[in-house]
Write an enzyme that holds these catalytic residues in place. Sequence first.
Site, mmCIF file in Angstrom:
data_model
loop_
_atom_site.group_PDB
_atom_site.id
_atom_site.type_symbol
_atom_site.label_atom_id
_atom_site.label_comp_id
_atom_site.label_asym_id
_atom_site.label_seq_id
_atom_site.Cartn_x
_atom_site.Cartn_y
_atom_site.Cartn_z
ATOM 1 N N ARG A 1 0.849 -1.189 0.000
ATOM 2 C CA ARG A 1 0.000 0.000 0.000
ATOM 3 C C ARG A 1 0.890 1.246 0.000
ATOM 4 O O ARG A 1 2.103 1.152 0.136
ATOM 5 C CB ARG A 1 -0.924 0.005 1.236
ATOM 6 C CG ARG A 1 -0.129 -0.314 2.499
ATOM 7 C CD ARG A 1 -0.650 0.286 3.714
ATOM 8 N NE ARG A 1 -0.552 1.733 3.666
ATOM 9 C CZ ARG A 1 0.580 2.423 3.865
ATOM 10 N NH1 ARG A 1 1.730 1.816 4.110
ATOM 11 N NH2 ARG A 1 0.574 3.736 3.815
ATOM 12 N N GLY A 2 0.233 2.412 -0.123
ATOM 13 C CA GLY A 2 1.006 3.655 -0.213
ATOM 14 C C GLY A 2 1.280 3.928 -1.684
ATOM 15 O O GLY A 2 1.694 3.031 -2.430
ATOM 16 N N GLN B 1 -3.022 2.440 9.892
ATOM 17 C CA GLN B 1 -1.697 2.582 9.262
ATOM 18 C C GLN B 1 -0.765 3.440 10.129
ATOM 19 O O GLN B 1 0.447 3.306 10.063
ATOM 20 C CB GLN B 1 -1.822 3.221 7.865
ATOM 21 C CG GLN B 1 -2.416 2.320 6.812
ATOM 22 C CD GLN B 1 -3.896 2.507 6.685
ATOM 23 O OE1 GLN B 1 -4.575 2.876 7.643
ATOM 24 N NE2 GLN B 1 -4.438 2.255 5.513
ATOM 25 N N ASP C 1 -1.917 10.726 -2.226
ATOM 26 C CA ASP C 1 -2.225 9.620 -3.142
ATOM 27 C C ASP C 1 -2.457 10.116 -4.561
ATOM 28 O O ASP C 1 -2.292 9.371 -5.523
ATOM 29 C CB ASP C 1 -3.430 8.843 -2.624
ATOM 30 C CG ASP C 1 -3.068 8.159 -1.315
ATOM 31 O OD1 ASP C 1 -3.235 8.788 -0.252
ATOM 32 O OD2 ASP C 1 -2.556 7.031 -1.370
ATOM 33 N N ASN D 1 -5.644 12.513 -0.096
ATOM 34 C CA ASN D 1 -4.818 11.698 0.811
ATOM 35 C C ASN D 1 -5.746 10.951 1.765
ATOM 36 O O ASN D 1 -6.970 11.133 1.735
ATOM 37 C CB ASN D 1 -3.834 12.601 1.577
ATOM 38 C CG ASN D 1 -2.743 11.815 2.275
ATOM 39 O OD1 ASN D 1 -2.101 10.965 1.650
ATOM 40 N ND2 ASN D 1 -2.526 12.058 3.547
ATOM 41 N N LYS D 2 -5.165 10.131 2.606
ATOM 42 C CA LYS D 2 -5.940 9.273 3.514
ATOM 43 C C LYS D 2 -6.991 10.065 4.273
ATOM 44 O O LYS D 2 -6.740 11.180 4.735
ATOM 45 C CB LYS D 2 -4.962 8.588 4.472
ATOM 46 C CG LYS D 2 -5.582 7.700 5.518
ATOM 47 C CD LYS D 2 -6.456 6.599 4.964
ATOM 48 C CE LYS D 2 -5.709 5.609 4.106
ATOM 49 N NZ LYS D 2 -6.635 4.594 3.520
HETATM 50 O O1 MRU Z 1 -4.886 3.161 1.967
HETATM 51 P P1 MRU Z 1 -3.401 3.337 2.016
HETATM 52 O O2 MRU Z 1 -2.765 2.798 3.239
HETATM 53 O O3 MRU Z 1 -2.744 2.897 0.721
HETATM 54 O O4 MRU Z 1 -3.269 4.904 2.120
HETATM 55 C C1 MRU Z 1 -2.471 5.621 1.368
HETATM 56 C C2 MRU Z 1 -1.443 6.197 2.179
HETATM 57 O O5 MRU Z 1 -0.510 5.520 2.545
HETATM 58 C C3 MRU Z 1 -1.531 7.563 2.630
HETATM 59 O O6 MRU Z 1 -2.646 8.219 2.185
HETATM 60 C C4 MRU Z 1 -0.263 8.324 2.385
HETATM 61 O O7 MRU Z 1 -0.340 9.479 3.112
HETATM 62 C C5 MRU Z 1 0.017 8.649 0.952
HETATM 63 S S1 MRU Z 1 1.020 7.493 0.166
HETATM 64 C C6 MRU Z 1 2.638 7.881 0.681
#
Ligand code: MRU
Length: 322
Positions: free
Chosen positions: A44-45, A184, A225, A235-236
């Site tokens: 992920r990320g 996370q 993202d 972003n998250k």
């Molecule tokens: O759902 P995830 O764990 O893939 O979430 C994405 C992220 O890890 C975060 O939004 C992050 O801040 C951006 S990716 C470095």
Amino acid sequence: MPRTIDWVDDRIALLDQTALPDVRMLAVGSVDELIDAIQRLAVRGAPALGVAGAFGVALAARTAQGPELAATAKRLAAARPTAVNLAVGVRRALSVAPQGAAAVLAAACALRDEDVASCRAIGARGADLLGELCGPGPLRLHTHCNAGALACVEWGTALGVVRSLHEQRRVEFVVADETRPLLQGSRITAVELVDLGIPHRIVVDGAGPSIIARGLVDAVVVGADRIAANGDVVNKIGTYSLALAAARRGIPFLVAAPETTVDLATPDGGAVEIEERAAAEVLTVAGTRMAPVGSEAWNPAFDVTPADLVTAIVTDRRVWRP
Ligand code: MRU
């Protein structure tokens, strides 16, 4: 800590992020297995997903070509819709497919190596910028979700900035939101911070804005993202409330991401598909149902922070003040 993602013995080697804080490796040998790993968040990320997408095309290119390979690549790119790097990585590897499977693998390996260099550049640039904005420190920094080495190949984006500052002894502590529902922050960011010996406090997501309002942190640093052409940042889920609080308190809100996360084909945040994940992630905790039967849930995995709340976007190439 092993690398988040790599190519080992003709397979994709993934550090299984669902098992953290335990360290368990996965060897992925097919696109179907990779899609499953992506959807379960074993990998992920955004930057790590970009590399995963490219390696996935390398797996597929060993047996498929032409329209068949293109169809598999399309399925892979759609495994998670919001983080643009997945599609970018898939496209990049696919673009050299006419030159054969070895060329596809070489392109994927190049993307992996570029990600490492890009994170280092983001870290250094972000640390310099925070010095300009907040003074030499040591700084109290607030982050959300995980934008560390485990969201990339190594080093990290937002946590890469923290690490660069930490190398210069300029971090007092980090506030890490736990990041419900999949934690996370408390499972992944905290593992990285413990590993690095960086003092930190985990807080529930709801505490974040109030901690900023009380003046307990100097700046917020998050990853992204997808960044739209106008500078809106996806972003998250939970990022937007931190940005509002930072603007109200008058502290910097920094977004750290590779240039590949900037999606010029997306005019603004409203045009981004926000991934809706399973309701069970919200209704249960560690597999035990907490909400009564009859309750339903919404589980949007991301939110949009409008560009006017962003102090600066720090990429591997520039500082962008949208
Ligand atoms: O759902 P995830 O764990 O893939 O979430 C994405 C992220 O890890 C975060 O939004 C992050 O801040 C951006 S990716 C470095």
